[in-house]
Design a protein around this motif. Structure first.
Motif, PDB file in Angstrom:
ATOM      1  N   THR A  61     -33.998  58.632  17.118  1.00  0.00           N
ATOM      2  CA  THR A  61     -34.854  59.647  16.506  1.00  0.00           C
ATOM      3  C   THR A  61     -35.945  58.999  15.658  1.00  0.00           C
ATOM      4  O   THR A  61     -37.098  59.433  15.675  1.00  0.00           O
ATOM      5  CB  THR A  61     -34.002  60.615  15.658  1.00  0.00           C
TER       6      THR A  61
ATOM      7  N   ASP B  56     -36.231  65.313  21.701  1.00  0.00           N
ATOM      8  CA  ASP B  56     -35.115  64.729  20.961  1.00  0.00           C
ATOM      9  C   ASP B  56     -33.864  65.569  21.158  1.00  0.00           C
ATOM     10  O   ASP B  56     -33.711  66.607  20.537  1.00  0.00           O
ATOM     11  CB  ASP B  56     -35.468  64.612  19.472  1.00  0.00           C
ATOM     12  N   GLU B  57     -32.985  65.127  22.026  1.00  0.00           N
ATOM     13  CA  GLU B  57     -31.735  65.824  22.343  1.00  0.00           C
ATOM     14  C   GLU B  57     -31.964  67.330  22.511  1.00  0.00           C
ATOM     15  O   GLU B  57     -31.280  68.132  21.888  1.00  0.00           O
ATOM     16  CB  GLU B  57     -30.693  65.577  21.241  1.00  0.00           C
TER      17      GLU B  57
HETATM   18 MG    MG Z   1     -31.129  61.405  16.680  1.00  0.00          MG
END
Ligand code: MG
Ligand code: ADP
Length: 378
Positions: A52, A167-168
């Motif tokens: 991240t 991000d995910e």
């Molecule tokens: Mg992360």
């Protein structure tokens, strides 16, 4: 008509020496990565490995302590996030709750002062791309999690960025829905031709989606490659163990010659392609499906490694059969796609594999924790 999007709409991305410290902790330690225009690159690694942070630096939400980022020819470090023109999708949908779907998607166009009629047309096209044309007048709360994430995707792509960061984005969805959306994301990537950088800790998701995968570990990239590269030729023990199951055979290096290493693994001779220092320790990674099960008294083919053991367990996994075979000092995993015959626990077998089936990996070959030993209750 909006400009047609093709594969060459995507832009290349270059990270060099990216470093980030928080207090005494170095959370990113000299990350280098090249992403090709239009590529689907996945950052894969355990929680806390710096994925991240890397994405946030590309987006402009976090500034690096050292290193450079180039998008095409443009240096990004120091450029405010809103001037980078990069699309971003997070795990939590972050839609505006008081705006209908179409207004949510139109938001980036409003910010860019795109004329209303043109914006409406672009929004409607983008909603079609994500398969939500019929839900344009709904509010976010009237949508499922998967639908909200499609809206977020549409909003991130509507201004035709040349780079999309995710991000995910599927992290909050259940497994079935996640699989459906993975296929959708893959299709959308092909359709819009934008460069995607996608973060996940889920190896299967990375395998399904990516052109290439960068494996993160403690703020560094261990290896970058296609799914096949990483699976068949992992360079480090960490990469091998993070992607797929493996047998790890540790031992002392007896010889290393012409790209072939011979290890002494507690008396078992194992040869595999790779390089290592003679006299040192090394590890060979062997995927379970590369091992063949023979009758206990069968002669292994010439040039094969072999190991005798007792079948501990037989597990049917749909398309394949997994065996756990107890061998001296270790348990071997074996996957058979087409089992030759039935096997029952307690049977002696001989395992064999071609030397080229394994691969020598770098990294500390000493186990961090002792290998599990099988306790036998009597
Ligand atoms: Mg992360
Ligand atoms: P990942 O996305 O791979 O789970 P992150 O990039 O979020 O990992 O975090 C990497 C490391 O940096 C973690 O140890 C995390 O606790 C730390 N970290 C991230 N952001 C901050 C921050 N703002 N302040 C202090 N530590 C942080």
């Amino acid at each position: 008509m909006p400009e047609p999007t093709t594969r060459d709409h995507g832009v290349g991305l270059e990270l060099s020496g990216l470093t980030k410290r928080y207090g005494a902790a170095t959370v990113l330690d000299g990350v280098d990565l090249s992403v090709a225009p239009g590529e689907f690159m996945t950052l894969l690694g355990p929680s806390g490995s710096g994925k991240t942070t890397t994405l946030n630096m590309i987006a402009g939400f976090v500034e690096p302590d050292a290193g450079q980022i180039h998008m095409g020819d443009t240096p990004l470090v120091g450029l405010p996030a809103h001037k980078r023109d990069i699309g971003v999708v997070f795990q939590h949908y972050a839609l505006f709750p008081h705006m209908r779907v179409d207004a949510n998607v139109a938001f980036p166009l409003r910010q860019r002062r795109v004329p209303k009629a043109e914006a409406a047309r672009t929004v409607s096209e983008m909603l079609d791309v994500v398969g939500l044309g019929h839900l344009a007048r709904r509010y976010p709360r009237e949508l499922s999690g998967g639908q909200q994430q499609r809206v977020a995707l549409a909003r991130a792509l509507v201004f035709r960025p040349r780079l999309l960061l995710l991000d995910e984005p599927l992290g909050a969805l259940d497994k079935r829905l996640r699989e459906t959306l993975q296929m959708e994301i893959k299709r959308i990537h092909r359709e819009v031709g934008v460069t995607f950088v996608f973060v996940t800790h889920d190896q299967e998701e990375a395998l399904v989606l990516s052109d290439r995968i960068a494996v993160f570990n403690e703020g560094r990239i261990e290896q970058v490659g296609t799914a096949q590269d990483l699976y068949e030729r992992p360079r480090t023990l960490f990469a091998a163990e993070f992607l797929g199951d493996s047998n790890v055979l540790r031992g002392r290096v007896r010889s290393a010659d012409g790209g072939v290493v011979e290890l002494d693994c507690d008396g078992l001779a194992v040869t595999a392609p790779g390089t290592a220092a003679v006299g040192g320790t090394a590890a060979v990674v062997l995927r379970p499906e590369r091992v063949t099960v023979l009758d206990a008294d069968a002669q292994p083919p010439a040039g094969h490694n072999h190991l005798d053991g007792i079948v501990d367990d037989v597990v049917y996994l749909g398309g394949r059969r997994r065996l756990l075979v107890g061998c001296p000092g270790r348990t071997m995993l074996v996957d058979e796609m087409a089992p030759r015959r039935g096997l029952t626990p307690g049977e002696p077998v001989r395992l064999c594999w071609a030397a080229v089936a394994g691969t020598v990996v770098a990294g500390d070959p000493a186990p961090a924790t002792p290998e599990p030993t099988r306790a036998v209750a009597v």
